[in-house]
Design an enzyme around this catalytic site. Sequence first.
Site, PDB file in Angstrom:
ATOM      1  N   ASP A 198      -0.984  -3.949   0.777  1.00  0.00           N
ATOM      2  CA  ASP A 198      -1.912  -3.960  -0.360  1.00  0.00           C
ATOM      3  C   ASP A 198      -2.893  -2.808  -0.206  1.00  0.00           C
ATOM      4  O   ASP A 198      -3.263  -2.461   0.915  1.00  0.00           O
ATOM      5  CB  ASP A 198      -2.671  -5.295  -0.415  1.00  0.00           C
ATOM      6  N   TYR A 255     -12.968  -0.881  -6.391  1.00  0.00           N
ATOM      7  CA  TYR A 255     -12.964  -2.263  -5.876  1.00  0.00           C
ATOM      8  C   TYR A 255     -14.096  -2.474  -4.869  1.00  0.00           C
ATOM      9  O   TYR A 255     -14.739  -3.518  -4.859  1.00  0.00           O
ATOM     10  CB  TYR A 255     -11.628  -2.577  -5.200  1.00  0.00           C
ATOM     11  N   ARG A 283       6.246  -2.898  -7.157  1.00  0.00           N
ATOM     12  CA  ARG A 283       6.142  -4.351  -6.908  1.00  0.00           C
ATOM     13  C   ARG A 283       7.511  -5.035  -6.905  1.00  0.00           C
ATOM     14  O   ARG A 283       7.623  -6.207  -7.287  1.00  0.00           O
ATOM     15  CB  ARG A 283       5.217  -5.022  -7.932  1.00  0.00           C
ATOM     16  N   ARG A 313       6.541 -11.622  -6.917  1.00  0.00           N
ATOM     17  CA  ARG A 313       6.495 -13.004  -7.401  1.00  0.00           C
ATOM     18  C   ARG A 313       7.540 -13.356  -8.439  1.00  0.00           C
ATOM     19  O   ARG A 313       7.658 -14.511  -8.822  1.00  0.00           O
ATOM     20  CB  ARG A 313       5.100 -13.308  -7.975  1.00  0.00           C
ATOM     21  N   ARG A 323       6.490 -16.261   0.916  1.00  0.00           N
ATOM     22  CA  ARG A 323       5.034 -16.299   0.724  1.00  0.00           C
ATOM     23  C   ARG A 323       4.478 -17.673   1.114  1.00  0.00           C
ATOM     24  O   ARG A 323       3.449 -17.785   1.773  1.00  0.00           O
ATOM     25  CB  ARG A 323       4.723 -15.970  -0.738  1.00  0.00           C
TER      26      ARG A 323
END
Length: 344
Positions: free
Chosen positions: A75, A152, A25, A29, A38
């Site tokens: 992702d 998921y 990652r 962020r 973003r």
Amino acid sequence: MAGQKKLLRALAGETLDTPPIWMMRQAGRYLPEYKATRAQAGDFLSLCYNPELATEVTLQPIRRYGFDAAILFADILLVPQALGADLWFVTGEGPRLSTITTPAELEQLKPVSDIHETLSPIYETVRNLAGALPAETTLIGFAGAPWTVATYMIAGRGTKDQGPAHQLIAEDRATFEALLDKITEATISYLSMQIQAGAEVVKIFDSWAGSLKGSDFTKYALEPTKRIIAALKAEHPDTPVIAFPREAGDNYIGFAKATGADCVALDNSVSADWAAENVQVDGCVQGNLAPHHMVTGGQELVDETKRIVKAFSKGPHIFNLGHGITPDADPDNVQRMIDVVRGA
């Protein structure tokens, strides 16, 4: 020459004076420049599917820190979406998907051969990056492992204990295994296309492998990974594969040999000394600094980084975190970690 890239040398089994370094990652962020891009994209999925902006955020940490590798910005849930599942993100809560828990719902998914229509912008991002990265920087592609992606798709969201997937195994193992099989085939096809587009290494993220115990770990974490790697090696024999069965514990032992992985990534629930003795004996390992050090910094960050480098210094090692860097991380702590690893 590609073979001279530090990361590829470590993956080929070479013990280097200074380990190559990148972070899970790393485009994310915690970086102000990521937040700006973003915002420009509008939302997370729009960013993943915009090759120009996805290329930009992948390059940002390379410009800032000079990592030895860039990992494609995408992702793991793009594969279920490409198979026909509905996917959306709830702010502050994470991903949501339409669920697949019955033979009828499984039947409604698209054939694997149709996924590339949805995923073509991802391949374009890979091509962009292959042309834009510095000569010494390795490009890593990736996908989620079938078990983690299945959890998921079955629950429709991330869960703490992957309970819905375990329940489906207990109640309708045939449907679960058919879904896992479909995801496995899609993952092979997806990673192969990334390699064709220019990925030099691929990584398989099994974030929830640790919730599988005993024979279920072998059947649903190890075997699908082995199948993916065998298929990729048949088509792309020179492309290394990193496997990350997170929180596998003792199941890390022998995982590389059993699956054919060129490197095993380690989470920070195992100690570097233990992993050097039990996992690194089979080849390259990646990891495994606890991500919280990127938040707290200080002397503890320095000491722990040095300890991990030392523990793995007798064999091939890629320095990384034990999991993804968190949004509250301090960018200055990342630089400090790199300086320690590189002896600056």
